[in-house]
Design a protein around this motif. Sequence first.
Motif, PDB file in Angstrom:
ATOM      1  N   GLY A  77      -5.430   2.928  -3.226  1.00 61.85           N
ATOM      2  CA  GLY A  77      -6.676   3.120  -2.481  1.00 61.85           C
ATOM      3  C   GLY A  77      -7.586   1.981  -2.865  1.00 61.85           C
ATOM      4  O   GLY A  77      -7.216   0.809  -2.736  1.00 61.85           O
ATOM      5  N   ASP A  78      -8.753   2.323  -3.393  1.00 60.12           N
ATOM      6  CA  ASP A  78      -9.670   1.280  -3.875  1.00 60.12           C
ATOM      7  C   ASP A  78      -9.862   1.366  -5.387  1.00 60.12           C
ATOM      8  O   ASP A  78     -10.739   0.706  -5.942  1.00 60.12           O
ATOM      9  CB  ASP A  78     -11.021   1.396  -3.174  1.00 60.12           C
ATOM     10  CG  ASP A  78     -11.803   2.625  -3.632  1.00 60.12           C
ATOM     11  OD1 ASP A  78     -11.173   3.587  -4.119  1.00 60.12           O
ATOM     12  OD2 ASP A  78     -13.040   2.625  -3.500  1.00 60.12           O
ATOM     13  N   ALA A 103     -13.061   2.134   5.041  1.00 59.49           N
ATOM     14  CA  ALA A 103     -12.754   3.554   4.852  1.00 59.49           C
ATOM     15  C   ALA A 103     -13.994   4.414   4.682  1.00 59.49           C
ATOM     16  O   ALA A 103     -13.971   5.614   4.986  1.00 59.49           O
ATOM     17  CB  ALA A 103     -11.831   3.730   3.649  1.00 59.49           C
ATOM     18  N   TRP A 154      -1.341  -0.778  -3.833  1.00 61.31           N
ATOM     19  CA  TRP A 154      -2.683  -0.518  -3.316  1.00 61.31           C
ATOM     20  C   TRP A 154      -2.728   0.967  -2.947  1.00 61.31           C
ATOM     21  O   TRP A 154      -2.476   1.347  -1.812  1.00 61.31           O
ATOM     22  CB  TRP A 154      -2.977  -1.419  -2.124  1.00 61.31           C
ATOM     23  CG  TRP A 154      -3.225  -2.830  -2.535  1.00 61.31           C
ATOM     24  CD1 TRP A 154      -2.336  -3.859  -2.538  1.00 61.31           C
ATOM     25  CD2 TRP A 154      -4.455  -3.351  -3.048  1.00 61.31           C
ATOM     26  NE1 TRP A 154      -2.929  -5.002  -3.017  1.00 61.31           N
ATOM     27  CE2 TRP A 154      -4.231  -4.720  -3.329  1.00 61.31           C
ATOM     28  CE3 TRP A 154      -5.714  -2.806  -3.283  1.00 61.31           C
ATOM     29  CZ2 TRP A 154      -5.236  -5.539  -3.844  1.00 61.31           C
ATOM     30  CZ3 TRP A 154      -6.700  -3.628  -3.793  1.00 61.31           C
ATOM     31  CH2 TRP A 154      -6.461  -4.978  -4.067  1.00 61.31           C
ATOM     32  N   PHE A 190     -11.133   0.101   1.246  1.00 61.59           N
ATOM     33  CA  PHE A 190      -9.760   0.554   1.173  1.00 61.59           C
ATOM     34  C   PHE A 190      -9.573   2.063   1.076  1.00 61.59           C
ATOM     35  O   PHE A 190      -8.495   2.563   1.362  1.00 61.59           O
ATOM     36  CB  PHE A 190      -9.060  -0.122  -0.003  1.00 61.59           C
ATOM     37  CG  PHE A 190      -9.185  -1.624   0.002  1.00 61.59           C
ATOM     38  CD1 PHE A 190      -9.244  -2.330   1.193  1.00 61.59           C
ATOM     39  CD2 PHE A 190      -9.248  -2.339  -1.176  1.00 61.59           C
ATOM     40  CE1 PHE A 190      -9.361  -3.717   1.213  1.00 61.59           C
ATOM     41  CE2 PHE A 190      -9.368  -3.719  -1.168  1.00 61.59           C
ATOM     42  CZ  PHE A 190      -9.425  -4.410   0.023  1.00 61.59           C
ATOM     43  N   ALA A 191     -10.577   2.790   0.620  1.00 61.60           N
ATOM     44  CA  ALA A 191     -10.454   4.249   0.525  1.00 61.60           C
ATOM     45  C   ALA A 191     -11.847   4.857   0.446  1.00 61.60           C
ATOM     46  O   ALA A 191     -12.798   4.207  -0.023  1.00 61.60           O
ATOM     47  CB  ALA A 191      -9.630   4.661  -0.699  1.00 61.60           C
ATOM     48  N   TRP A 205      -6.863   8.080  -0.446  1.00 64.77           N
ATOM     49  CA  TRP A 205      -6.016   6.892  -0.541  1.00 64.77           C
ATOM     50  C   TRP A 205      -6.218   6.029   0.706  1.00 64.77           C
ATOM     51  O   TRP A 205      -7.058   6.334   1.552  1.00 64.77           O
ATOM     52  CB  TRP A 205      -4.553   7.284  -0.763  1.00 64.77           C
ATOM     53  CG  TRP A 205      -3.942   8.134   0.329  1.00 64.77           C
ATOM     54  CD1 TRP A 205      -4.194   9.452   0.574  1.00 64.77           C
ATOM     55  CD2 TRP A 205      -2.989   7.715   1.299  1.00 64.77           C
ATOM     56  NE1 TRP A 205      -3.452   9.894   1.638  1.00 64.77           N
ATOM     57  CE2 TRP A 205      -2.697   8.841   2.109  1.00 64.77           C
ATOM     58  CE3 TRP A 205      -2.337   6.513   1.570  1.00 64.77           C
ATOM     59  CZ2 TRP A 205      -1.786   8.784   3.159  1.00 64.77           C
ATOM     60  CZ3 TRP A 205      -1.430   6.465   2.612  1.00 64.77           C
ATOM     61  CH2 TRP A 205      -1.164   7.590   3.391  1.00 64.77           C
ATOM     62  N   CYS A 206      -5.481   4.947   0.812  1.00 63.38           N
ATOM     63  CA  CYS A 206      -5.755   3.955   1.867  1.00 63.38           C
ATOM     64  C   CYS A 206      -5.124   4.374   3.195  1.00 63.38           C
ATOM     65  O   CYS A 206      -4.328   3.632   3.785  1.00 63.38           O
ATOM     66  CB  CYS A 206      -5.251   2.576   1.438  1.00 63.38           C
ATOM     67  SG  CYS A 206      -3.495   2.507   1.048  1.00 63.38           S
ATOM     68  N   TRP A 219      -4.915  -3.225   5.811  1.00 69.51           N
ATOM     69  CA  TRP A 219      -6.122  -2.487   6.177  1.00 69.51           C
ATOM     70  C   TRP A 219      -6.710  -2.898   7.514  1.00 69.51           C
ATOM     71  O   TRP A 219      -7.262  -2.080   8.233  1.00 69.51           O
ATOM     72  CB  TRP A 219      -7.196  -2.686   5.084  1.00 69.51           C
ATOM     73  CG  TRP A 219      -6.663  -2.413   3.715  1.00 69.51           C
ATOM     74  CD1 TRP A 219      -6.407  -1.192   3.163  1.00 69.51           C
ATOM     75  CD2 TRP A 219      -6.274  -3.376   2.740  1.00 69.51           C
ATOM     76  NE1 TRP A 219      -5.891  -1.339   1.907  1.00 69.51           N
ATOM     77  CE2 TRP A 219      -5.801  -2.668   1.609  1.00 69.51           C
ATOM     78  CE3 TRP A 219      -6.290  -4.769   2.691  1.00 69.51           C
ATOM     79  CZ2 TRP A 219      -5.345  -3.298   0.463  1.00 69.51           C
ATOM     80  CZ3 TRP A 219      -5.835  -5.408   1.546  1.00 69.51           C
ATOM     81  CH2 TRP A 219      -5.366  -4.666   0.452  1.00 69.51           C
ATOM     82  N   SER A 231       0.846  -1.191   0.000  1.00 70.48           N
ATOM     83  CA  SER A 231       0.000   0.000   0.000  1.00 70.48           C
ATOM     84  C   SER A 231       0.881   1.241   0.000  1.00 70.48           C
ATOM     85  O   SER A 231       2.116   1.146   0.037  1.00 70.48           O
ATOM     86  CB  SER A 231      -0.911  -0.005   1.230  1.00 70.48           C
ATOM     87  OG  SER A 231      -0.186   0.351   2.392  1.00 70.48           O
ATOM     88  N   LYS A 284       0.966   3.187   2.478  1.00 73.08           N
ATOM     89  CA  LYS A 284       1.192   3.553   3.887  1.00 73.08           C
ATOM     90  C   LYS A 284       2.666   3.682   4.293  1.00 73.08           C
ATOM     91  O   LYS A 284       2.983   4.496   5.159  1.00 73.08           O
ATOM     92  CB  LYS A 284       0.464   2.560   4.790  1.00 73.08           C
ATOM     93  CG  LYS A 284      -1.049   2.762   4.777  1.00 73.08           C
ATOM     94  CD  LYS A 284      -1.768   1.785   5.684  1.00 73.08           C
ATOM     95  CE  LYS A 284      -3.263   2.109   5.752  1.00 73.08           C
ATOM     96  NZ  LYS A 284      -4.009   1.153   6.587  1.00 73.08           N
TER      97      LYS A 284
END
Length: 701
Positions: free
Chosen positions: A50-51, A75, A48, A141-142, A68-69, A338, A10, A12
């Motif tokens: 987001g979605d 989310a 990844w 995810f977002a 974004w995630c 997540w 991701s 992150k």
Amino acid sequence: MFQNVTLEMSLKPFKQTDETYIRSVCARVFEQWRPLLKHRKTVSVMLWVGDGSELLDYSGDRYKAFEWCRFLGTANLPMLEDGAPRETSLHHRKQDYMTHAPVMTYDVLHRIVTCLKEEGRKAFPEAVVRVGETFDIGPEFAVSDFKYRRHTEITSGATLDRFGFVDATATLHADDYPYAAYPDGIPEGTPFGTFLGKQAEVFLRDMGFDYLWLSNGLGFSADPWDKTGKIFDGERYYPEKLKKTKASVFAFWKLFRAECSFPLETRGTNNSVGIDYASDGVPLNDIYTADLDITAPPNSPWAALNDNYGLEIMGHMTRICELPSERFPFRYYIHDPWWVNSPWYDRYDGSPCDIYLPMAISRINAAGEVETANSLNILSIDNAFGDMPAACVNEPLPHLLKAEKDAADTVAPFVWVYPMREYTTTEDAALLREMNLGDRYICDAINDGLPLCCVVSTDNFLKHTASLYQNSVLISPVPENPAVLAKLSRTGHGVVVYGTREKLASLPADFSCVRVAVEGEGASLREALAPFGYRITFSKKDPSAKPPTMAVARRENGWFFSVYNANTTTEAQFGFPQGAPVLCGAETEMQNGMSSYRFSRGEHRECRVFVEQTSGVISCREAPPVNARFRRAIKLTGLSDATVRLFPEAGCTAAVSIAGGTDDTPVFDTRFTRVEDDACGVYLEGKHISGNIYFLMERKV
């Protein structure tokens, strides 16, 4: 061998957005995973972001921020209120993954993609380095304004935390939002596949991506985790909907591919080919043969999420018995970015069961060759807090490499003959029920200890000589194709046919096979192997305990047992046509001529020794050869008037020593003779053997 390895991550870990920091994260990714990535043909990073709404919303403005995630939990749920307990379920309230999460813009994303490629090429200059974008159908995810505010008409599938999943067959209502591919907004009635394809073509090009991953069943089902859908509601089938539903699913792929030229990789559903067709009309044969430049879906993570290894193994075999490209995928779940779970620790207990079991799966291609996974995805290299702990690289990595080394090269003892084309092209209402019940039954049978891990499509099966299957028990639903029935009747070490009682009654009375009704227990299929010399039984301390899930594959003239044992107090007993399997690195108590084991949670054991002996304890241990002629020694103790069959590695000559130890010069045991068996391989056989022996193997010629 894995020609292609993909690391999924991701955004992150990118906790800052200046280029120096971004580049340092990218370099760390490739350095951490170097032992896995070196010598691979293709090295990919799947992002990844987001979605996928960042793709849907893209207007062409590189400096615009996007969602974004950056959350823990679903989310699209409300944020956890100030002062509320942090332990509140992530299915009730989302939370920030870090304080002061960075703002992501399309320009930052482009820099991340660029740096990943540059650092990857520095680390692996001989490999093709790719970066992929992901698109998901759900709310996890977002935050998605597109899916859950502007265009709720496309989220008519299953729900998660009250939010719907995207149905790829949907059409869009008009809006006046500026998109890169639709500067004046979306026209009324635009097919979602057309919109997604056009947006993807621009977005992927502008961001520097090389391919797109369609997640959680997009293009296959809007109910990817459910066994019901538009054709089956759990009680009743609606065959009158089949033709239209099939056409709409297939149309998504054609519409998308007409607009987007980038390669596609797919996640698929958590179910099987037969279940997806019977419930949602997914025409997989048409999708695979339409030259769409896609990869087959990998094994689902369902084993990790709900302990259903049977569904993972069964579903994966149905999807890879035929392939739309040369890629045969395997996906392994180490972290979840997540949901604050890292499966290596909190789903598998640090056990490699979900490495060895799906990696034992093999397919037989049209040429009669055995193929195993050649493409590996790691989901994911970062956890929910954006950390990339080295332990979650170093601990599972040796098992991934060992599973690759031990991948099958020979047809397995049990082969599933699967009618993928027949199932996904039929319009026979009665066959919908058969395929649904049949696939579910195979799932139950694998969960009840049936060691099935090799599959061949009926179309490929018809191309092969009968000799290919001479040491295999063939397991098949009642064939739809008379040619398959005829081929089964003269092929294999044995044949087991399953189906509803009504369907089994349609088999010719003189057709020689063991018939198993799917209305019975899953254990009955395992028990049906007994007439062919395979006895597999379990003794449970807890009657409610799940039996071990197992795979038995063949490589280098040996047998490889991979096991997930849900309850470590359960004992397994084995008797094979060659004798009772005596696994390397273990002791076994012989009980009524069967070897017995109490497996740990996850095991992967080689077997080159089979013994006929009524009782006693036999030990099989590796020993140092201490000898210039022999490269490997296996010590057997506890033999008592036994018939012993020893299978050397392919290409090795072998002998047996009765010397007191490997420090001594071998004393060759003349009671053993070499047997060349066209069915099960070359072995040394000795009768009336007692005491201790050393099984010696020379270097391969």
